[in-house]
Write a protein that holds these residues in place. Structure first.
Motif, PDB file in Angstrom:
ATOM      1  N   ASP A 144       0.843  -1.191   0.000  1.00 20.32           N
ATOM      2  CA  ASP A 144       0.000   0.000   0.000  1.00 20.32           C
ATOM      3  C   ASP A 144       0.877   1.239   0.000  1.00 20.32           C
ATOM      4  N   LYS A 168       0.890   5.852  -0.993  1.00 14.64           N
ATOM      5  CA  LYS A 168       0.233   7.102  -1.407  1.00 14.64           C
ATOM      6  C   LYS A 168       1.010   7.694  -2.568  1.00 14.64           C
ATOM      7  N   LEU A 199       5.514   6.330  -5.343  1.00 10.65           N
ATOM      8  CA  LEU A 199       4.694   6.048  -4.164  1.00 10.65           C
ATOM      9  C   LEU A 199       5.486   6.233  -2.885  1.00 10.65           C
ATOM     10  N   LYS A 249       3.725   2.525   2.328  1.00  6.72           N
ATOM     11  CA  LYS A 249       3.423   2.364   3.761  1.00  6.72           C
ATOM     12  C   LYS A 249       3.772   0.960   4.242  1.00  6.72           C
ATOM     13  N   GLY A 295      -1.871  12.058  -4.484  1.00  8.87           N
ATOM     14  CA  GLY A 295      -2.657  11.999  -3.254  1.00  8.87           C
ATOM     15  C   GLY A 295      -3.512  10.752  -3.147  1.00  8.87           C
ATOM     16  N   ASP A 296      -3.768  10.064  -4.279  1.00 13.26           N
ATOM     17  CA  ASP A 296      -4.526   8.811  -4.223  1.00 13.26           C
ATOM     18  C   ASP A 296      -3.765   7.784  -3.390  1.00 13.26           C
ATOM     19  N   GLU A 297      -4.506   6.966  -2.672  1.00 14.40           N
ATOM     20  CA  GLU A 297      -3.909   5.859  -1.927  1.00 14.40           C
ATOM     21  C   GLU A 297      -4.311   4.567  -2.616  1.00 14.40           C
ATOM     22  N   HIS A 348      -7.781   1.335  -5.607  1.00 11.57           N
ATOM     23  CA  HIS A 348      -7.742   2.434  -4.646  1.00 11.57           C
ATOM     24  C   HIS A 348      -8.124   1.927  -3.257  1.00 11.57           C
ATOM     25  N   SER A 400      -8.227   4.428  -0.677  1.00 13.14           N
ATOM     26  CA  SER A 400      -8.915   5.601  -0.153  1.00 13.14           C
ATOM     27  C   SER A 400      -9.970   6.005  -1.167  1.00 13.14           C
TER      28      SER A 400
END
Length: 200
Positions: A31, A33, A56, A59, A135-137, A154, A156
């Motif tokens: 994952d 962002k 990215l 995370k 900004g997309d996760e 996605h 988020s």
């Protein structure tokens, strides 16, 4: 409508066959962002290929693993925080190392180890990746041990609050498994075995 991205180019002095050249191994998923997007063009000896390069802030990342039947074994990092499949940044870089030779040097300066947890991945430009926004996760899976994204969705959904349910589902994207003419690895063709892959 395609977003307006910065662009970069590179030459590849061989025939373009990333499945064979770069996509060995089972790959990683994780994952992250989206920090930056650009349009990248590869000019190989036999053709031109276009990608969306996605930087990215990762995370979590972990190795894809198969059971004895060749089916992918799901991992919930929250439930298994100590799993040996979870990769530190150094492990992610080691996994992507071979294909990272494709990333222009000026962009490598923006990535790990220069910037913590920043990694670049490529998705074919002719896929839903062209709708990604900074900004997309996203949750991603690579094609073998390479920077090529095999599929993503996605995580988020805030960006889609204005869409109807069906439209939201159409935004949850599967990137084509085919990056070239090569047949790919046997497990790449086992989509029927993966129906529960993304369930919690």
């Amino acid at each position: 409508k395609m977003a307006s991205y910065a662009s970069s180019t590179s030459d590849f002095p061989e025939k373009w066959d990333p499945d064979t050249r770069f996509c060995k191994g089972l790959g990683i998923e994780g994952d992250g962002k989206i920090i930056e997007l650009r349009f990248h063009t590869i000019t190989a000896s036999d053709r031109v290929e276009r990608y969306i390069a996605v930087i990215l802030d990762v995370k979590i990342a972990y190795r894809v693993e198969l059971n004895k039947y060749g089916v992918e074994v799901a991992l919930d990092p929250k439930k298994e925080p100590g799993s040996p499949r979870i990769l530190a940044a150094e492990g992610v870089l080691a996994t992507l190392k071979d294909s990272y030779t494709l990333v222009p040097a000026s962009y490598q300066a923006k990535l790990f180890p220069n910037v913590p947890n920043r990694f670049e991945f490529w998705a074919p430009a002719a896929t839903d990746a062209r709708h990604l926004k900074v900004g997309d996760e996203v949750h991603f899976k690579t094609s073998g041990d390479s920077l090529f994204i095999k599929r993503f969705f996605h995580t988020s959904m805030g960006d889609f609050s204005h869409l109807e349910g069906g439209q939201v589902m159409s935004q949850i994207s599967k990137v084509s498994d085919k990056f070239g003419a090569a047949a790919g690895l046997p497990q790449d063709n086992m989509d029927g075995c993966e129906s529960d892959e993304w369930s919690d």
